[in-house]
Design a protein around this motif. Sequence first.
Motif, short mmCIF file in Angstrom:
data_model
loop_
_atom_site.label_atom_id
_atom_site.label_comp_id
_atom_site.label_asym_id
_atom_site.label_seq_id
_atom_site.Cartn_x
_atom_site.Cartn_y
_atom_site.Cartn_z
N TYR A 5 0.84 -1.19 0.00
CA TYR A 5 0.00 0.00 0.00
C TYR A 5 0.88 1.24 0.00
O TYR A 5 1.98 1.23 0.56
N LYS A 6 0.37 2.31 -0.58
CA LYS A 6 1.00 3.61 -0.40
C LYS A 6 0.40 4.18 0.88
O LYS A 6 -0.82 4.23 1.04
N ALA A 7 1.26 4.61 1.79
CA ALA A 7 0.81 5.13 3.08
C ALA A 7 1.62 6.38 3.41
O ALA A 7 2.57 6.72 2.71
N SER A 11 4.82 10.63 11.35
CA SER A 11 5.85 11.25 12.18
C SER A 11 6.82 12.09 11.36
O SER A 11 7.38 13.06 11.85
N LEU A 12 7.01 11.72 10.08
CA LEU A 12 7.93 12.47 9.20
C LEU A 12 7.21 13.06 7.99
O LEU A 12 7.85 13.65 7.13
N ASN A 13 5.90 12.86 7.93
CA ASN A 13 5.08 13.38 6.84
C ASN A 13 5.66 13.03 5.46
O ASN A 13 5.86 13.89 4.61
N ARG A 14 5.92 11.72 5.27
CA ARG A 14 6.46 11.28 3.98
C ARG A 14 5.72 10.03 3.53
O ARG A 14 5.26 9.22 4.34
N PRO A 15 5.64 9.86 2.21
CA PRO A 15 4.99 8.64 1.69
C PRO A 15 5.92 7.44 1.88
O PRO A 15 7.14 7.56 1.81
N VAL A 16 5.31 6.30 2.16
CA VAL A 16 6.06 5.04 2.27
C VAL A 16 5.28 3.95 1.54
O VAL A 16 4.08 4.08 1.32
N ALA A 17 5.99 2.91 1.17
CA ALA A 17 5.35 1.70 0.67
C ALA A 17 5.24 0.78 1.88
O ALA A 17 6.23 0.50 2.56
N LEU A 18 4.04 0.32 2.16
CA LEU A 18 3.79 -0.51 3.33
C LEU A 18 3.38 -1.90 2.86
O LEU A 18 2.31 -2.08 2.29
N SER A 66 7.85 -1.38 6.27
CA SER A 66 7.71 -0.02 5.78
C SER A 66 8.98 0.32 5.01
O SER A 66 10.09 0.13 5.52
N MET A 67 8.81 0.79 3.77
CA MET A 67 9.98 1.06 2.93
C MET A 67 9.77 2.29 2.07
O MET A 67 8.66 2.82 1.97
N GLU A 68 10.85 2.71 1.47
CA GLU A 68 10.85 3.85 0.57
C GLU A 68 9.76 3.69 -0.49
O GLU A 68 9.62 2.62 -1.08
N TYR A 69 9.02 4.77 -0.73
CA TYR A 69 8.01 4.76 -1.78
C TYR A 69 8.60 5.41 -3.02
O TYR A 69 9.17 6.49 -2.96
#
Length: 93
Positions: A5-7, A11-18, A66-69
Amino acid sequence: MATVYKAIQTSLNRPVALKVVHQNLAHDREFIDRFLREAQVCASMNHPNIVTVYDVGSIDTVHYISMEYLEGMTLRDRIKRKKYFDADETVRR
């Protein structure tokens, strides 16, 4: 086995790949161990063609990485769009 999922990491207001394990596998200890090893292996690598792992964990029976999007087309969509990839194109990307 898992859905990505894109999430937003609030806490850092950034997109992640979950990446979240499907619930039918959440109690399969062998699968969860492999999933955790996948996160550890990815986190130990540093290469421009490998996403950065930010976190791995679980909440109750929900296991996640949780990883870089990265913005762009999914591999599935790319394969649908172009059925064949020659060796040069495969190596280049």
